[in-house]
Design a protein around this motif. Structure first.
Motif, PDB file in Angstrom:
ATOM      1  N   SER A 117       0.861  -1.170   0.000  1.00 51.18           N
ATOM      2  CA  SER A 117       0.000   0.000   0.000  1.00 51.18           C
ATOM      3  C   SER A 117       0.898   1.220   0.000  1.00 51.18           C
ATOM      4  O   SER A 117       1.937   1.226   0.671  1.00 51.18           O
ATOM      5  CB  SER A 117      -0.887  -0.019   1.250  1.00 51.18           C
ATOM      6  OG  SER A 117      -1.776   1.056   1.236  1.00 51.18           O
ATOM      7  N   THR A 130      -2.980   4.668   6.985  1.00 52.76           N
ATOM      8  CA  THR A 130      -3.116   3.359   6.349  1.00 52.76           C
ATOM      9  C   THR A 130      -3.540   2.372   7.419  1.00 52.76           C
ATOM     10  O   THR A 130      -2.956   2.333   8.499  1.00 52.76           O
ATOM     11  CB  THR A 130      -1.777   2.900   5.725  1.00 52.76           C
ATOM     12  OG1 THR A 130      -1.401   3.839   4.715  1.00 52.76           O
ATOM     13  CG2 THR A 130      -1.898   1.514   5.112  1.00 52.76           C
ATOM     14  N   LEU A 132      -3.677  -1.513   7.996  1.00 49.19           N
ATOM     15  CA  LEU A 132      -3.163  -2.781   7.480  1.00 49.19           C
ATOM     16  C   LEU A 132      -3.863  -3.918   8.213  1.00 49.19           C
ATOM     17  O   LEU A 132      -3.779  -4.029   9.435  1.00 49.19           O
ATOM     18  CB  LEU A 132      -1.640  -2.837   7.703  1.00 49.19           C
ATOM     19  CG  LEU A 132      -0.900  -4.060   7.210  1.00 49.19           C
ATOM     20  CD1 LEU A 132      -1.020  -4.201   5.696  1.00 49.19           C
ATOM     21  CD2 LEU A 132       0.574  -3.955   7.606  1.00 49.19           C
ATOM     22  N   ARG A 133      -4.580  -4.745   7.454  1.00 51.25           N
ATOM     23  CA  ARG A 133      -5.314  -5.890   8.016  1.00 51.25           C
ATOM     24  C   ARG A 133      -4.767  -7.172   7.411  1.00 51.25           C
ATOM     25  O   ARG A 133      -4.040  -7.136   6.421  1.00 51.25           O
ATOM     26  CB  ARG A 133      -6.802  -5.775   7.708  1.00 51.25           C
ATOM     27  CG  ARG A 133      -7.434  -4.530   8.261  1.00 51.25           C
ATOM     28  CD  ARG A 133      -8.942  -4.523   7.964  1.00 51.25           C
ATOM     29  NE  ARG A 133      -9.564  -3.278   8.362  1.00 51.25           N
ATOM     30  CZ  ARG A 133      -9.858  -2.928   9.601  1.00 51.25           C
ATOM     31  NH1 ARG A 133      -9.578  -3.736  10.597  1.00 51.25           N
ATOM     32  NH2 ARG A 133     -10.423  -1.770   9.866  1.00 51.25           N
ATOM     33  N   SER A 137      -5.446  -3.806   2.907  1.00 55.51           N
ATOM     34  CA  SER A 137      -5.192  -2.519   3.558  1.00 55.51           C
ATOM     35  C   SER A 137      -6.001  -1.434   2.864  1.00 55.51           C
ATOM     36  O   SER A 137      -6.518  -1.624   1.767  1.00 55.51           O
ATOM     37  CB  SER A 137      -3.703  -2.182   3.514  1.00 55.51           C
ATOM     38  OG  SER A 137      -3.270  -2.049   2.164  1.00 55.51           O
ATOM     39  N   ASN A 139      -6.064   3.137   2.480  1.00 58.56           N
ATOM     40  CA  ASN A 139      -5.388   4.419   2.715  1.00 58.56           C
ATOM     41  C   ASN A 139      -6.378   5.562   2.686  1.00 58.56           C
ATOM     42  O   ASN A 139      -7.374   5.514   1.974  1.00 58.56           O
ATOM     43  CB  ASN A 139      -4.376   4.712   1.607  1.00 58.56           C
ATOM     44  CG  ASN A 139      -3.093   3.987   1.751  1.00 58.56           C
ATOM     45  OD1 ASN A 139      -2.823   3.373   2.759  1.00 58.56           O
ATOM     46  ND2 ASN A 139      -2.281   4.034   0.709  1.00 58.56           N
ATOM     47  N   ALA A 156      -5.493  -5.349  13.329  1.00 60.99           N
ATOM     48  CA  ALA A 156      -4.968  -4.399  12.342  1.00 60.99           C
ATOM     49  C   ALA A 156      -3.827  -3.592  12.952  1.00 60.99           C
ATOM     50  O   ALA A 156      -3.697  -3.494  14.168  1.00 60.99           O
ATOM     51  CB  ALA A 156      -6.073  -3.455  11.875  1.00 60.99           C
TER      52      ALA A 156
END
Length: 177
Positions: A117, A130, A132-133, A137, A139, A156
């Motif tokens: 990302s 951002t 993040l999972r 992800s 943004n 996350a």
């Protein structure tokens, strides 16, 4: 005749004095309405520390410049140059790579597994968030205002990058761990 020569010499001297005064005044004048500034003293000249190569982060961050503080996915650091920051993401090892930092500018890439990302922002008060999972992800970039520290989200890591006017970016990583 000697009196005439003396008067001519006197006029020439007066004209020369006026010309010198006008030249000196022109050399000291400015087209600006601002007051004239004196030349800087040697101690006031820019130093290497003022250059981008020697610049140190001036923004305060809880963890200073210590990128190792981010290893667990929780930190607040200040950076003034590109840097790679490894951290524990939702699916294992991840890396936040700051690719550009400058006055009111920040750009970065987050890599986790096979995904990545990117975020970038420029302008006063600008930044990116951002999330993040483990399954991807997302943004969001724009004005951060007084966003403060981002809130943790389940499973996350939330990354906030805020551009600073002095060329320093403050990065915050927040996880629910």
């Amino acid at each position: 005749m000697a009196a005439t020569a003396a008067r001519g010499l006197h006029r020439t001297g007066v004209a020369l004095a006026v010309l010198i005064a006008l030249t000196a005044a022109a050399a000291c004048s400015s087209d600006s309405d601002e007051p004239a500034k004196a030349s800087p003293r040697p101690s006031e000249l820019p130093s290497k520390a003022d250059s981008p190569e020697g610049r140190k982060p001036s923004a305060s961050a809880a963890d200073g410049r210590d990128i190792t503080a981010c290893a667990d996915g929780n930190c607040e650091i200040a950076v003034s140059e590109p840097v790679n920051i490894p951290f524990k993401g939702p699916r294992g090892p991840a890396t936040l790579s700051v690719t550009e930092v400058g006055p009111n500018t920040v750009a970065y890439t987050v890599k986790s597994g096979n995904g990545q990302s990117k975020g970038s922002a420029s302008g006063p008060g600008q930044g990116c968030i951002t999330v993040l999972r483990s399954n991807g992800s997302g943004n969001s970039c724009g004005g951060l205002g007084d966003a403060g520290r981002p809130s943790p989200q389940p499973d996350a890591v939330v990354i906030q990058a805020a551009a600073g006017q002095d060329g320093t970016a403050v990065l915050q990583l927040v996880s629910d761990r």
